[in-house]
Enzyme design. Sequence first.
Site, PDB file in Angstrom:
ATOM      1  CG  MET A   1     -13.562   7.733   4.035  1.00 48.05           C
ATOM      2  SD  MET A   1     -14.678   6.516   3.327  1.00 48.05           S
ATOM      3  CE  MET A   1     -15.530   7.430   2.065  1.00 48.05           C
TER       4      MET A   1
ATOM      5  CG  ASP B   1     -15.494   3.561   0.944  1.00 48.74           C
ATOM      6  OD1 ASP B   1     -16.097   3.574  -0.139  1.00 48.74           O
ATOM      7  OD2 ASP B   1     -16.071   3.516   2.054  1.00 48.74           O
TER       8      ASP B   1
ATOM      9  CG  MET C   1     -24.006   6.836   5.704  1.00 44.23           C
ATOM     10  SD  MET C   1     -24.186   7.685   4.129  1.00 44.23           S
ATOM     11  CE  MET C   1     -23.019   6.772   3.110  1.00 44.23           C
TER      12      MET C   1
ATOM     13  CG  HIS D   1     -17.459   2.865   6.220  1.00 41.18           C
ATOM     14  ND1 HIS D   1     -17.373   3.496   4.992  1.00 41.18           N
ATOM     15  CD2 HIS D   1     -16.882   3.726   7.108  1.00 41.18           C
ATOM     16  CE1 HIS D   1     -16.783   4.670   5.127  1.00 41.18           C
ATOM     17  NE2 HIS D   1     -16.485   4.846   6.404  1.00 41.18           N
TER      18      HIS D   1
ATOM     19  CG  ASP E   1     -21.000   2.551   2.873  1.00 36.89           C
ATOM     20  OD1 ASP E   1     -19.910   2.765   3.435  1.00 36.89           O
ATOM     21  OD2 ASP E   1     -21.092   2.177   1.687  1.00 36.89           O
TER      22      ASP E   1
ATOM     23  CG  HIS F   1     -18.065  -1.213   2.203  1.00 39.85           C
ATOM     24  ND1 HIS F   1     -16.967  -1.156   3.043  1.00 39.85           N
ATOM     25  CD2 HIS F   1     -18.550   0.064   2.142  1.00 39.85           C
ATOM     26  CE1 HIS F   1     -16.785   0.092   3.463  1.00 39.85           C
ATOM     27  NE2 HIS F   1     -17.732   0.856   2.942  1.00 39.85           N
TER      28      HIS F   1
ATOM     29  CG  MET G   1     -19.221   6.928   7.084  1.00 40.69           C
ATOM     30  SD  MET G   1     -19.691   6.808   5.354  1.00 40.69           S
ATOM     31  CE  MET G   1     -20.355   5.155   5.347  1.00 40.69           C
TER      32      MET G   1
ATOM     33  CB  SER H   1     -20.451  -0.022  -1.190  1.00 35.75           C
ATOM     34  OG  SER H   1     -21.374   0.768  -0.476  1.00 35.75           O
TER      35      SER H   1
END
Length: 222
Positions: free
Chosen positions: A140, A178, A40, A69, A38, A36, A71, A11
């Site tokens: 998660m 994850d 956010m 991913h 992330d 990966h 979020m 990640s």
Amino acid sequence: MEKTSLIIAPSMLSSDFSRTAEEVESINKSGAQWVHLDVMDGMFVPNITFGPKFIKDLRPHSDLVFDTHLMVNEPERYVVHFAQSGSDYITVHAEASVHLHRTLQMIKDSGCKAGVSLIPSSSVTSILPVLDMVDLILIMTVNPGFGGQSLIPSTLEKISELASIREKKGYDYLISVDGGINLSTVGTIARLGADVAVCGSAFFCEQDRFSFVQAMVEHARV
Ligand code: DX5
Ligand code: ZN
């Protein structure tokens, strides 16, 4: 589904953002198969990272699978942008999208593989109606928002639950895990049925990332 060896997905969250291209290159050389990413928004989770442009700029630096991913609240607002940025998988949180089925269909229509994720307090029951249409389920094992946290043991039973539903119903989604995944925890998640291990801090704190990925895959076999 035929079981292949565990996919390691480092990640970028735990990478040094001032040396992004070099960090991606270290993933390319590590033997890991996925990157990966992330995303956010500071609303769904209490942290802010990057958007589609960051991913688009990284795309020419790697041929690996880009595993995005999201979020973010109302991820349906951004799906098309992340598809156009070069994501291969786009995963949204079941808790963040009211019309989850429509959002997952939107991801597929945009040419990407569709993933759904559950935070630690959500149960598998909430996603049963979409299991037949997803390519990936992201469990998660920490509360999302930050790298470097410890795995929450009560989340683990969701891995075996999803593996058993897949077997029974003949579904073919990948199970990705994850949060808090490292050499001490990877064996457990692999034995429970995980196909993908997302790994942030444990990967980026290593100098020898190639040996680390090999060790992770080894630990997943025993
Ligand atoms: C956390 C992110 C994770 C994070 C994992 O919200 O979704 O992908 O990078 O970091 P580690 O592996 O350090 O727990
Ligand atoms: Zn993640």
